[in-house]
Design an enzyme around this catalytic site. Structure first.
Site, PDB file in Angstrom:
ATOM      1  N   LYS A 107       4.500   3.821  13.838  1.00 16.80           N
ATOM      2  CA  LYS A 107       3.671   2.647  13.532  1.00 16.80           C
ATOM      3  C   LYS A 107       3.897   2.186  12.099  1.00 16.80           C
ATOM      4  O   LYS A 107       4.071   0.993  11.837  1.00 16.80           O
ATOM      5  CB  LYS A 107       2.199   3.030  13.723  1.00 16.80           C
ATOM      6  N   ASN A 108       3.911   3.128  11.156  1.00 17.80           N
ATOM      7  CA  ASN A 108       4.014   2.753   9.745  1.00 17.80           C
ATOM      8  C   ASN A 108       5.410   2.293   9.350  1.00 17.80           C
ATOM      9  O   ASN A 108       5.618   1.839   8.224  1.00 17.80           O
ATOM     10  CB  ASN A 108       3.560   3.913   8.847  1.00 17.80           C
ATOM     11  N   ARG A 111      -5.160  -2.265   6.104  1.00 16.76           N
ATOM     12  CA  ARG A 111      -4.656  -2.313   4.736  1.00 16.76           C
ATOM     13  C   ARG A 111      -3.179  -2.716   4.670  1.00 16.76           C
ATOM     14  O   ARG A 111      -2.756  -3.426   3.751  1.00 16.76           O
ATOM     15  CB  ARG A 111      -4.855  -0.921   4.131  1.00 16.76           C
ATOM     16  N   CYS A 134      -8.557   2.154   6.764  1.00 19.39           N
ATOM     17  CA  CYS A 134      -9.262   3.428   6.902  1.00 19.39           C
ATOM     18  C   CYS A 134     -10.150   3.676   5.689  1.00 19.39           C
ATOM     19  O   CYS A 134      -9.740   3.469   4.547  1.00 19.39           O
ATOM     20  CB  CYS A 134      -8.265   4.568   7.038  1.00 19.39           C
ATOM     21  N   ARG A 139      -8.932   2.804  -2.159  1.00 11.52           N
ATOM     22  CA  ARG A 139      -7.510   2.545  -1.926  1.00 11.52           C
ATOM     23  C   ARG A 139      -7.176   1.207  -2.562  1.00 11.52           C
ATOM     24  O   ARG A 139      -7.073   0.186  -1.900  1.00 11.52           O
ATOM     25  CB  ARG A 139      -7.210   2.557  -0.427  1.00 11.52           C
ATOM     26  N   PRO A 140      -7.003   1.216  -3.870  1.00 11.60           N
ATOM     27  CA  PRO A 140      -6.814  -0.038  -4.601  1.00 11.60           C
ATOM     28  C   PRO A 140      -5.440  -0.653  -4.359  1.00 11.60           C
ATOM     29  O   PRO A 140      -4.555  -0.028  -3.779  1.00 11.60           O
ATOM     30  CB  PRO A 140      -6.955   0.391  -6.058  1.00 11.60           C
ATOM     31  N   VAL A 141      -5.272  -1.896  -4.824  1.00  8.89           N
ATOM     32  CA  VAL A 141      -3.966  -2.566  -4.747  1.00  8.89           C
ATOM     33  C   VAL A 141      -3.479  -2.950  -6.142  1.00  8.89           C
ATOM     34  O   VAL A 141      -2.592  -3.776  -6.294  1.00  8.89           O
ATOM     35  CB  VAL A 141      -4.017  -3.819  -3.820  1.00  8.89           C
ATOM     36  N   ASP A 142      -4.074  -2.305  -7.167  1.00 10.73           N
ATOM     37  CA  ASP A 142      -3.721  -2.672  -8.543  1.00 10.73           C
ATOM     38  C   ASP A 142      -2.227  -2.490  -8.824  1.00 10.73           C
ATOM     39  O   ASP A 142      -1.616  -3.289  -9.551  1.00 10.73           O
ATOM     40  CB  ASP A 142      -4.559  -1.849  -9.542  1.00 10.73           C
ATOM     41  N   ASP A 196      -1.466  12.114   5.722  1.00  7.00           N
ATOM     42  CA  ASP A 196      -1.942  11.731   7.058  1.00  7.00           C
ATOM     43  C   ASP A 196      -2.033  12.931   8.003  1.00  7.00           C
ATOM     44  O   ASP A 196      -2.684  12.840   9.048  1.00  7.00           O
ATOM     45  CB  ASP A 196      -1.032  10.656   7.668  1.00  7.00           C
ATOM     46  N   ARG A 219      -5.803   2.909  17.256  1.00  6.62           N
ATOM     47  CA  ARG A 219      -5.021   2.243  16.201  1.00  6.62           C
ATOM     48  C   ARG A 219      -3.706   2.976  15.960  1.00  6.62           C
ATOM     49  O   ARG A 219      -2.732   2.368  15.514  1.00  6.62           O
ATOM     50  CB  ARG A 219      -5.803   2.230  14.878  1.00  6.62           C
TER      51      ARG A 219
HETATM   52  C1  UD1 Z   1       0.691   4.407   3.375  1.00  2.59           C
HETATM   53  C2  UD1 Z   1       0.457   4.711   4.841  1.00  2.59           C
HETATM   54  C3  UD1 Z   1      -0.757   5.622   5.000  1.00  2.59           C
HETATM   55  C4  UD1 Z   1      -0.604   6.860   4.133  1.00  2.59           C
HETATM   56  C5  UD1 Z   1      -0.246   6.491   2.697  1.00  2.59           C
HETATM   57  C6  UD1 Z   1       0.097   7.695   1.833  1.00  2.59           C
HETATM   58  C7  UD1 Z   1       1.237   2.690   5.939  1.00  2.59           C
HETATM   59  C8  UD1 Z   1       0.891   1.496   6.723  1.00  2.59           C
HETATM   60  N1  UD1 Z   1       0.211   3.466   5.551  1.00  2.59           N
HETATM   61  O1  UD1 Z   1      -0.463   3.728   2.880  1.00  2.59           O
HETATM   62  O2  UD1 Z   1      -0.878   5.981   6.364  1.00  2.59           O
HETATM   63  O3  UD1 Z   1      -1.795   7.603   4.152  1.00  2.59           O
HETATM   64  O4  UD1 Z   1       0.898   5.621   2.670  1.00  2.59           O
HETATM   65  O5  UD1 Z   1       1.176   8.381   2.378  1.00  2.59           O
HETATM   66  O6  UD1 Z   1       2.398   2.973   5.692  1.00  2.59           O
HETATM   67  N2  UD1 Z   1      -2.613   3.459  -5.078  1.00  2.59           N
HETATM   68  C9  UD1 Z   1      -3.195   2.885  -6.179  1.00  2.59           C
HETATM   69  N3  UD1 Z   1      -3.014   1.549  -6.401  1.00  2.59           N
HETATM   70  C10 UD1 Z   1      -2.258   0.783  -5.570  1.00  2.59           C
HETATM   71  C11 UD1 Z   1      -1.664   1.375  -4.446  1.00  2.59           C
HETATM   72  C12 UD1 Z   1      -1.854   2.714  -4.214  1.00  2.59           C
HETATM   73  O7  UD1 Z   1      -3.877   3.546  -6.954  1.00  2.59           O
HETATM   74  O8  UD1 Z   1      -2.114  -0.412  -5.848  1.00  2.59           O
HETATM   75  C13 UD1 Z   1      -2.776   4.887  -4.822  1.00  2.59           C
HETATM   76  C14 UD1 Z   1      -3.590   5.179  -3.571  1.00  2.59           C
HETATM   77  O9  UD1 Z   1      -4.974   5.149  -3.820  1.00  2.59           O
HETATM   78  C15 UD1 Z   1      -3.078   6.567  -3.239  1.00  2.59           C
HETATM   79  C16 UD1 Z   1      -1.616   6.523  -3.663  1.00  2.59           C
HETATM   80  O10 UD1 Z   1      -1.501   5.439  -4.556  1.00  2.59           O
HETATM   81  O11 UD1 Z   1      -3.743   7.533  -3.995  1.00  2.59           O
HETATM   82  C17 UD1 Z   1      -0.618   6.327  -2.554  1.00  2.59           C
HETATM   83  O12 UD1 Z   1      -1.017   5.245  -1.727  1.00  2.59           O
HETATM   84  P1  UD1 Z   1       0.050   4.353  -0.976  1.00  2.59           P
HETATM   85  O13 UD1 Z   1       1.336   5.118  -0.875  1.00  2.59           O
HETATM   86  O14 UD1 Z   1       0.090   3.011  -1.600  1.00  2.59           O
HETATM   87  O15 UD1 Z   1      -0.572   4.215   0.467  1.00  2.59           O
HETATM   88  P2  UD1 Z   1      -0.434   2.990   1.479  1.00  2.59           P
HETATM   89  O16 UD1 Z   1       0.879   2.332   1.285  1.00  2.59           O
HETATM   90  O17 UD1 Z   1      -1.664   2.182   1.428  1.00  2.59           O
END
Ligand code: UD1
Length: 424
Positions: free
Chosen positions: A23-24, A93, A117, A122-125, A305, A396
C-alpha cells in the site's frame, strides 16, 4: 463495513498465502501519475480503503481512472484543480505529498493539513522546510498550506531526520521541470526506492533512491508506462508474527525477505526457523520462543509499523521484552487493548516492558491500522473468543484479511450487524 471481527484463538496458523503489493508503495506512485499527461498503469493494486481515498482525491484534481481486474489505469491529461481540500486529505496523511506533484505540474498547489493514524504528533514541518529550501514559497493559513514555485527547484535538502513522506515530496516536486536537487539524509525505505524506479521509468533522472542520498534531475515532460510495485513488507511481517504467536508454520509467497531483515533477525533470535528464497519466506515456529528487545527505527532498522504487531507477539513469549519506538515514541495505542486480553505491559519513559504469558479472548478496539494488526495477532494466539471493533482501520491496510487468515486455518467470522427495528 464497520462490523466487529470475531476470532477464536489458539489455532496454530498453517499453510501458504500470497502477500499483497505494498500500500505504501502504491500511494506515492499513484500521486506521481499526476506528473504526466500520458496514461499510467499500476499492476496488481491492493483493494484497500486508503487506495479508494486517494483515488477520490486524484479524481478531484483531474485524474481519470479505471480498474481492469487488479490493474489500475490512471490518466491526467490536465490538472483541473490545484487544491486538495480538508474532507479528502483529512482521512489519510499520505495524501499530503500531492503538494509536490501539483507544484511540479502546475507551479502551484494548496493542501489541507493531513490527518491519518492517530498515534502521536505527525507534523509536516520537514516537508515545508524542504520545499522552501529548493525554491517554493509556502504559506499556511487556516490549516491549509498554499505553495507556489518561485523558481526552478534546485539545491540540497538536508533532512534533520529521514522522513519517508518528505523524501517522496521532494522527489515528486523535482522530477518534472528544470529542477535538480540532492536530498541528504533521505529516507531509505523500499517504498522510496520503488517511487524512484517509477519516476525513472517515466523519464526523470533519479539516482540513489533507497539510499541516504538521492539525486533528482527533472525532465521537461514525462511519459507514461506500466509499473508493478513491491510486496507489502508490513503485511508480510504481520503474518510472520501471527505464525510465531500461534506457534504455527506459514509460507508467504510474493514476499521480499531482504525488506524484512530486521524482523527476520529478531524472529530467528527468538528461536523460530526461518527459510527464504528470492520471493518467499517460511516460518516454522518453535514451541518455546525466547523474548527479545526491540527499538523501532527508520529503515533498515525495525519498522515502526510492525512495532505494535511485534509487541502482541512478545506478549505471548515467556520472559520480559523491552519495546521502544524512535520514530513514533508515543505509538502505544495498542497497549491498553492488549492488556484487556491479559497481556502484562508497563510503560515508563517511552519504554514498554512486556512480560509474556498466555492471553485470553476479550472485546477490544483497533485505533489505527497497525494497532489493529496487533490485536488480530493477539486474538489468534489467545484462549477463547475475541471481538475486535474498529475494523475500518484494518480495511485501510490489510487486503482480504479474513480470507487470508482462514486460508491459514484461523477461525474468524463477523459479528452480526445490528438490525434496526423497522417499527421504531
Ligand atoms: C510513512 C508511512 C508510515 C510509517 C512511517 C515511518 C506511508 C504512506 N506511511 O509515513 O506507515 O509509519 O513512514 O516509517 O508511507 N516528521 C517530522 N516532520 C515532518 C515529517 C516527519 O517531524 O515534516 C517525523 C515524524 O513525526 C516521525 C518521523 O519524522 O517521527 C518519520 O516520519 P515519516 O517517515 O515522515 O512518516 P510518513 O512518511 O508520514
Amino acid at each position: 463495513m464497520n462490523v466487529p471481527l470475531i476470532i477464536e484463538g489458539k489455532q496454530p496458523l498453517s499453510g501458504e498465502i500470497e502477500v499483497s503489493p505494498a500500500k505504501n508503495a502504491v500511494l506515492p506512485v499513484m500521486v506521481a501519475s499526476l506528473l504526466t499527461k500520458e496514461p499510467v498503469t499500476i499492476e496488481n493494486v491492493p483493494r484497500l480503503r486508503d487506495i479508494e481515498v486517494l483515488l477520490d482525491l486524484l479524481a478531484h484534481l483531474g485524474t481519470r481512472y479505471a480498474w481492469e481486474g487488479r490493474s489500475l489505469h490512471l490518466h491526467t491529461p490536465e490538472i483541473l484543480r490545484t487544491d486538495a481540500p480538508y474532507e479528502l486529505v483529512s482521512k489519510m496523511r499520505a495524501s499530503f505529498i500531492v503538494l509536490g506533484a501539483l507544484l511540479a505540474r502546475t507551479g502551484e498547489g494548496s493542501v489541507s493539513m493531513p490527518g491519518g493514524c492517530a498515534f502521536g504528533p505527525r507534523p509536516v514541518d520537514l516537508h515545508v522546510k524542504a520545499l522552501r529550501k529548493i525554491g517554493a514559497e509556502v504559506n499556511e493559513e487556516g490549516g491549509t498550506f498554499f505553495a507556489r514555485r518561485a523558481r526552478a527547484f534546485r539545491g540540497r535538502v538536508v533532512f534533520d531526520i529521514p522522513t519517508v513522506g518528505g523524501t517522496e515530496q521532494v522527489m515528486l516536486a523535482t522530477a518534472l521541470g528544470d529542477g535538480e536537487v540532492t536530498i541528504v539524509n533521505a529516507a531509505q525505505e523500499p517504498e522510496v526506492e520503488d517511487l524512484g524506479r517509477f519516476l525513472t521509468m517515466l523519464g526523470a533522472t533519479v539516482v540513489g533512491a533507497g539510499t541516504s542520498q538521492v539525486y533528482i534531475r527533472g525532465a521537461r515532460a514525462l511519459g507514461g508506462g506500466r509499473h508493478r510495485v513491491i510486496p507489502d513488507r508490513i503485511e508480510a511481517g504481520t503474518y510472520l508474527l501471527a505464525a510465531a504467536a500461534t506457534r504455527g508454520r506459514v509460507t508467504l509467497q510474493n514476499a521480499n525477505p531482504h525488506h524484512l531483515d530486521a524482523l527476520l533477525d529478531k524472529l530467528a533470535e527468538s528461536g523460530h526457523r526461518i527459510l527464504f528464497g528470492q520471493d518467499w519466506i517460511q516460518l516454522e515456529a518453535t514451541a518455546e520462543p525466547r523474548p527479545f528487545n526491540l527499538e523501532a527505527r527508520e529503515y533498515p532498522g525495525f519498522p515502526t509499523d510492525l512495532q505494535p504487531v511485534a509487541t502482541a507477539y512478545l506478549a505471548t513469549v515467556p520472559g520480559v521484552s523491552l519495546v521502544s519506538d524512535r520514530v513514533y515514541p508515543d505509538r502505544f495505542t495498542h497497549v491498553g487493548e492488549l492488556a484487556r486480553m491479559g497481556a502484562e505491559l508497563s510503560l515508563k519513559d517511552h519504554v514498554l516492558a512486556v512480560r509474556g504469558h498466555k492471553l485470553h479472548g476479550a472485546e477490544v478496539r483497533a485505533f489505527d491500522i497497525r494497532a489493529g494488526g496487533a490485536l488480530v495477532v493477539a486474538a489468534l494466539a489467545a484462549e477463547g473468543e475475541s471481538v475486535i471493533a474498529g475494523t475500518e482501520h484494518l480495511e485501510r491496510g490489510y487486503e482480504a484479511l479474513e480470507a487470508k487468515l482462514r486460508a491459514l486455518g484461523a477461525r474468524t467470522r463477523r459479528a452480526e450487524p445490528l438490525v434496526q427495528d423497522a417499527a421504531d
